[in-house]
Scaffold this motif. Structure first.
Motif, PDB file in Angstrom:
ATOM      1  N   THR A   1      53.215 -93.665  48.872  1.00 56.87           N
ATOM      2  CA  THR A   1      52.404 -94.746  49.441  1.00 56.87           C
ATOM      3  C   THR A   1      53.004 -95.328  50.714  1.00 56.87           C
ATOM      4  O   THR A   1      52.504 -96.328  51.234  1.00 56.87           O
ATOM      5  CB  THR A   1      52.229 -95.880  48.414  1.00 56.87           C
TER       6      THR A   1
ATOM      7  N   ASP B   1      47.813 -98.364  53.633  1.00 58.49           N
ATOM      8  CA  ASP B   1      47.514 -99.783  53.477  1.00 58.49           C
ATOM      9  C   ASP B   1      47.351-100.078  51.982  1.00 58.49           C
ATOM     10  O   ASP B   1      47.286 -99.161  51.160  1.00 58.49           O
ATOM     11  CB  ASP B   1      46.277-100.192  54.283  1.00 58.49           C
ATOM     12  N   ILE B   2      47.288-101.341  51.631  1.00 62.54           N
ATOM     13  CA  ILE B   2      47.297-101.732  50.223  1.00 62.54           C
ATOM     14  C   ILE B   2      46.122-101.134  49.444  1.00 62.54           C
ATOM     15  O   ILE B   2      46.278-100.700  48.309  1.00 62.54           O
ATOM     16  CB  ILE B   2      47.373-103.269  50.043  1.00 62.54           C
ATOM     17  N   GLY B   3      44.947-101.079  50.058  1.00 63.18           N
ATOM     18  CA  GLY B   3      43.787-100.494  49.380  1.00 63.18           C
ATOM     19  C   GLY B   3      43.992 -99.017  49.082  1.00 63.18           C
ATOM     20  O   GLY B   3      43.682 -98.550  47.981  1.00 63.18           O
ATOM     21  N   ALA B   4      44.519 -98.289  50.052  1.00 65.59           N
ATOM     22  CA  ALA B   4      44.778 -96.858  49.857  1.00 65.59           C
ATOM     23  C   ALA B   4      45.889 -96.645  48.832  1.00 65.59           C
ATOM     24  O   ALA B   4      45.856 -95.681  48.065  1.00 65.59           O
ATOM     25  CB  ALA B   4      45.138 -96.208  51.189  1.00 65.59           C
ATOM     26  N   GLN B   5      46.875 -97.556  48.804  1.00 64.97           N
ATOM     27  CA  GLN B   5      47.948 -97.451  47.811  1.00 64.97           C
ATOM     28  C   GLN B   5      47.376 -97.578  46.401  1.00 64.97           C
ATOM     29  O   GLN B   5      47.696 -96.781  45.519  1.00 64.97           O
ATOM     30  CB  GLN B   5      48.994 -98.542  48.036  1.00 64.97           C
ATOM     31  N   VAL B   6      46.530 -98.585  46.205  1.00 66.95           N
ATOM     32  CA  VAL B   6      45.917 -98.813  44.897  1.00 66.95           C
ATOM     33  C   VAL B   6      45.075 -97.601  44.501  1.00 66.95           C
ATOM     34  O   VAL B   6      45.142 -97.125  43.361  1.00 66.95           O
ATOM     35  CB  VAL B   6      45.082-100.114  44.900  1.00 66.95           C
ATOM     36  N   ASP B   7      44.278 -97.087  45.436  1.00 68.26           N
ATOM     37  CA  ASP B   7      43.433 -95.921  45.150  1.00 68.26           C
ATOM     38  C   ASP B   7      44.276 -94.703  44.766  1.00 68.26           C
ATOM     39  O   ASP B   7      43.964 -94.002  43.810  1.00 68.26           O
ATOM     40  CB  ASP B   7      42.562 -95.568  46.356  1.00 68.26           C
TER      41      ASP B   7
END
Length: 90
Positions: A58, A62-68
């Motif tokens: 990660t 970005d945070i959204g891509a990390q969560v995904d």
């Protein structure tokens, strides 16, 4: 070294499907890091691993891509019954 056979292609397409990247199947591997990992016959998912070891996957997301990504890894581990080890970003 050998060329991929029909079974290799099926495995690679399945790996792309697992990560929602079927649309990358016609791209050259150099055009997409995701395609490299999933599509290449020696790629991480195409190897049908029992253990997937990822070092800071990660790091540049970005945070959204990390969560995904982490949710996808959890889903894939559950569906395919393999272990995922993630080395976190320090």
């Amino acid at each position: 070294m050998r060329f991929e056979n029909e079974n290799d292609i099926i495995i690679a397409r399945n790996a792309l499907a697992q990560v929602g990247a079927e649309h990358l199947s016609d791209r050259w591997m150099s055009e997409s890091p995701a395609a490299k990992a999933a599509r290449h016959p020696r790629g991480a998912l195409a190897q049908q691993p029992l253990l997937l070891l990822l070092d800071e996957p990660t790091l540049h997301l970005d945070i959204g891509a990390q969560v995904d990504l982490l949710a996808t890894l959890r889903r894939l581990a559950a569906e395919n019954r393999y272990t995922v080890v993630v080395v976190p970003t320090s």
